[in-house]
Design a protein around this motif. Sequence first.
Motif, mmCIF file in Angstrom:
data_model
loop_
_atom_site.group_PDB
_atom_site.id
_atom_site.type_symbol
_atom_site.label_atom_id
_atom_site.label_comp_id
_atom_site.label_asym_id
_atom_site.label_seq_id
_atom_site.Cartn_x
_atom_site.Cartn_y
_atom_site.Cartn_z
ATOM 1 N N GLN A 35 0.798 -1.219 0.000
ATOM 2 C CA GLN A 35 0.000 0.000 0.000
ATOM 3 C C GLN A 35 0.834 1.275 0.000
ATOM 4 O O GLN A 35 0.412 2.287 -0.558
ATOM 5 N N ASN A 36 1.994 1.234 0.641
ATOM 6 C CA ASN A 36 2.788 2.449 0.821
ATOM 7 C C ASN A 36 4.235 2.200 0.409
ATOM 8 O O ASN A 36 4.898 1.306 0.950
ATOM 9 N N VAL A 37 4.714 3.003 -0.533
ATOM 10 C CA VAL A 37 6.081 2.871 -1.032
ATOM 11 C C VAL A 37 6.774 4.224 -0.919
ATOM 12 O O VAL A 37 6.288 5.226 -1.460
ATOM 13 N N ASP A 38 7.879 4.258 -0.212
ATOM 14 C CA ASP A 38 8.691 5.470 -0.083
ATOM 15 C C ASP A 38 10.118 5.145 -0.522
ATOM 16 O O ASP A 38 10.864 4.475 0.185
ATOM 17 N N LEU A 39 10.465 5.625 -1.711
ATOM 18 C CA LEU A 39 11.813 5.453 -2.255
ATOM 19 C C LEU A 39 12.474 6.810 -2.466
ATOM 20 O O LEU A 39 13.368 6.958 -3.303
ATOM 21 N N GLY A 40 12.017 7.816 -1.722
ATOM 22 C CA GLY A 40 12.566 9.159 -1.862
ATOM 23 C C GLY A 40 14.006 9.244 -1.404
ATOM 24 O O GLY A 40 14.490 8.443 -0.600
ATOM 25 N N GLY A 41 14.722 10.254 -1.916
ATOM 26 C CA GLY A 41 16.085 10.487 -1.472
ATOM 27 C C GLY A 41 17.059 9.416 -1.889
ATOM 28 O O GLY A 41 17.999 9.100 -1.153
ATOM 29 N N ASN A 42 16.852 8.843 -3.084
ATOM 30 C CA ASN A 42 17.779 7.851 -3.607
ATOM 31 C C ASN A 42 18.364 8.331 -4.937
ATOM 32 O O ASN A 42 18.339 9.535 -5.230
ATOM 33 N N ASP A 43 18.887 7.415 -5.729
ATOM 34 C CA ASP A 43 19.540 7.785 -6.986
ATOM 35 C C ASP A 43 18.867 7.126 -8.189
ATOM 36 O O ASP A 43 19.525 6.823 -9.188
ATOM 37 N N TYR A 44 17.561 6.901 -8.082
ATOM 38 C CA TYR A 44 16.847 6.324 -9.214
ATOM 39 C C TYR A 44 16.742 7.350 -10.336
ATOM 40 O O TYR A 44 16.518 8.541 -10.090
ATOM 41 N N ALA A 45 16.871 6.879 -11.564
ATOM 42 C CA ALA A 45 16.882 7.770 -12.722
ATOM 43 C C ALA A 45 16.037 7.168 -13.843
ATOM 44 O O ALA A 45 15.499 6.066 -13.722
ATOM 45 N N GLY A 46 15.893 7.908 -14.914
ATOM 46 C CA GLY A 46 15.096 7.457 -16.049
ATOM 47 C C GLY A 46 13.639 7.804 -15.849
ATOM 48 O O GLY A 46 13.265 8.604 -14.984
ATOM 49 N N ALA A 47 12.785 7.202 -16.649
ATOM 50 C CA ALA A 47 11.347 7.468 -16.573
ATOM 51 C C ALA A 47 10.754 6.847 -15.309
ATOM 52 O O ALA A 47 11.194 5.794 -14.851
ATOM 53 N N ILE A 48 9.764 7.517 -14.742
ATOM 54 C CA ILE A 48 9.045 6.943 -13.607
ATOM 55 C C ILE A 48 8.323 5.691 -14.083
ATOM 56 O O ILE A 48 7.573 5.740 -15.053
ATOM 57 N N PRO A 49 8.563 4.538 -13.470
ATOM 58 C CA PRO A 49 7.992 3.286 -13.972
ATOM 59 C C PRO A 49 6.463 3.312 -14.035
ATOM 60 O O PRO A 49 5.792 3.586 -13.034
ATOM 61 N N SER A 50 5.936 3.023 -15.201
ATOM 62 C CA SER A 50 4.479 2.972 -15.357
ATOM 63 C C SER A 50 3.884 1.776 -14.634
ATOM 64 O O SER A 50 2.680 1.739 -14.377
#
Length: 224
Positions: A35-50
């Motif tokens: 229900q809740n996903v927090d991946l803020g403050g990382n180094d993910y790049a590219g398009a936001i996964p659909s």
Amino acid sequence: PAAIGELSGLRYLFLSDNHLSGDIPSALYTLPKLQNVDLGGNDYAGAIPSEFGTMPALKTLILKDNQYTGTIPDTMSSLKYLNLSENTIGGTIPDLSALNNLISLSAWQCGLTGTIPETLYTLSGLQILDLSENKLEGEISAGIANLAGLQYLALDTNPLRGVLPDAFTQTALTDIHLENTYLRGFVPATLKARHDAGAKVYLNNNYMTGAVLKDMPNNTGNFT
């Protein structure tokens, strides 16, 4: 790791402020109860996964302070809270009317351009709307009155222009940030009424004028 897909009972995933990068494992999107996903403050790049839009239980998604580009996904219809702030998304705001369960939309400092689309004002359940520190232009539409439950509005630090609409009648508004824009003309009486009812209204550094503005705090940098 891809083995996260084995946690079939997982409801909350908080992995913010690390140095995670690469691809989010596809197995994550198959977790039926997440229900809740927090991946803020990382180094993910590219398009936001659909693929986030395929998660039927997802209510909260926080991806702020990464390096995402591309566009805001418009398929996550189950979401209530979406925070994409501090990414380099850029481009215009797409039609997000399918996200009709949204309570909070935060996309400040995302390099967004163009105007605020009328379709955004169809999200009648919004309580928080923060689009500050972007490059949004044009006028604030009277359609904003459709957001009857709005409590926090931040459109500051954008090159918005024109006259404020006489549309700030929501009794729920408690914080209104409209500073550092190119808004001009007189402050509408409905906005003054929100201030008189206890709302915090910020109008600094614009091109406004008039007797109503003189009687309000946070008015410096205008023609008072």
